[in-house]
Design an enzyme around this catalytic site. Structure first.
Site, short mmCIF file in Angstrom:
data_model
loop_
_atom_site.label_atom_id
_atom_site.label_comp_id
_atom_site.label_asym_id
_atom_site.label_seq_id
_atom_site.Cartn_x
_atom_site.Cartn_y
_atom_site.Cartn_z
N LYS A 177 0.71 -1.04 0.24
CA LYS A 177 0.11 -0.04 -0.22
C LYS A 177 1.05 1.03 -0.03
O LYS A 177 1.80 1.12 0.64
CB LYS A 177 -0.83 0.06 0.98
CG LYS A 177 -2.06 -0.79 1.21
CD LYS A 177 -3.04 -0.70 2.13
CE LYS A 177 -3.54 -1.95 2.00
NZ LYS A 177 -4.88 -1.31 3.19
N HIS A 274 2.72 -3.71 7.50
CA HIS A 274 1.61 -3.14 8.27
C HIS A 274 2.10 -1.97 8.39
O HIS A 274 3.01 -2.24 9.89
CB HIS A 274 1.19 -4.21 9.87
CG HIS A 274 -0.47 -5.62 9.33
ND1 HIS A 274 -0.28 -6.42 9.71
CD2 HIS A 274 -0.95 -5.19 7.96
CE1 HIS A 274 -1.20 -7.17 9.49
NE2 HIS A 274 -1.79 -5.69 8.76
N TYR A 283 -4.50 -10.91 15.19
CA TYR A 283 -4.58 -12.33 15.19
C TYR A 283 -4.02 -12.58 16.92
O TYR A 283 -4.27 -14.25 16.35
CB TYR A 283 -3.52 -12.84 14.58
CG TYR A 283 -3.15 -12.22 13.12
CD1 TYR A 283 -4.39 -12.59 11.88
CD2 TYR A 283 -2.62 -10.96 11.87
CE1 TYR A 283 -4.99 -12.35 10.57
CE2 TYR A 283 -3.51 -10.41 10.59
CZ TYR A 283 -3.96 -11.36 10.60
OH TYR A 283 -4.41 -10.37 8.86
#
Length: 302
Positions: A177, A274, A283
């Site tokens: 991203k 991330h 998670y």
């Protein structure tokens, strides 16, 4: 500054200063257009500089009846960012969104597959499957192995380049991203299946714009996200899997299985790309039984 100019400059800021993807930027723009339509604003007016909290509250109340809380929270966040930008540029002295609360959201845990289900899906691939003389079975196996072995987003997979493969070092370079690059370890097994696919790939007449793209369709062009979704959906139907899965399910399963088998959360964060470890921490809520086992095994006061 009128709405048209404000939105245009805001999008430029998001792209250049924030490094956001085109899809994210367009979504921010769509949310602003919803506000404009709701308040019946003149695009040539300087309303962005004068709009107040009450007008925004009216808009938020109206969308709360039409969209889910998660979508509502995203719209509020986008509007808050827009008015923060106006304050940053000294076009406003205040952000009228500051006192507007975001709806409380329950933590949405990602769907995952068990290790056995992963094996079943990959084993179900027909390695003899060919179309117009091109063996696509080996391509499909390499795709699933890469999704699961490296924890990639589907867009990262479809844009993966041959020049991004560093097999001698045991890594691939991934553009995530905001065009942020990271290096992700790749297993020897996945390397093997990619190498087999590359041999098949050599028999394709490749489009000039896709020369360096790893995964191609039979026409020699870059695969679409939808094509990867379809491959996985058909395999799930083939083995009678009742779960609703997508390419992202392999990414979630990658992280969950690593954590379950004792991997460090910080290492998982880096491999997933991330920006914040709080995103990765979701998670830790998936397999509480495993965390209890870790506590019982390692804590000195067990």
């Amino acid at each position: 500054m009128n709405w048209t100019t404000a939105i245009k400059q805001y999008k430029t800021y998001l792209k250049i200063e924030r490094g956001l993807s085109d899809n994210t930027i367009e979504n921010y723009g769509f949310d602003l257009q919803k506000l404009i339509r709701h308040l019946d604003l003149d695009l040539k007016s300087n309303q962005p500089l004068k709009i107040d909290k009450e007008e925004l509250q009216t808009f938020i109340y109206s969308i709360s009846k039409k969209v889910a809380p998660r979508s509502q929270a995203r719209i509020i966040s986008g509007l808050r960012n827009f008015f923060n930008y106006l304050v940053f540029e000294d076009l406003r002295t205040d952000n009228p969104m500051d006192l507007i609360e975001t709806p409380r959201l329950g933590r949405k845990l990602p769907d995952t597959l068990s290790e056995d289900e992963i094996d079943q899906l990959i084993d179900a691939i027909d390695l003899s499957y060919a179309f117009r003389g091109i063996n696509l079975g080996h391509r499909n196996k390499a795709i699933l192995e890469t999704l699961y072995s490296c924890g990639l987003r589907v867009s990262e997979l479809t844009f993966l380049k041959i020049s991004d493969l560093f097999f001698d070092e045991g890594f691939i370079k991934v553009s995530g991203k905001g065009n942020k690059e990271r290096f992700v370890p790749i297993s020897e097994n996945t390397q093997k299946h990619i190498t087999i696919w590359r041999q098949e790939r050599n028999h394709i007449s490749i489009d000039s714009e896709s020369k360096d793209i790893l995964f191609l369709n039979y026409k020699g062009r870059q695969m679409t996200r939808a094509m990867v979704f379809t491959i996985i959906k058909k395999l799930a139907e083939q083995i009678g899997l009742k779960k609703t899965i997508s390419p992202h399910t392999f990414r979630h399963s990658f992280a969950t299985h690593l954590l379950k088998n004792g991997a460090d959360l910080r290492a998982i964060q880096m491999m997933l790309g991330h920006e914040s470890i709080t995103t990765t921490e979701v998670y830790t809520h998936i397999d509480r039984s495993h965390l209890s086992e870790v506590l019982n095994k390692f804590h000195p006061r067990k």
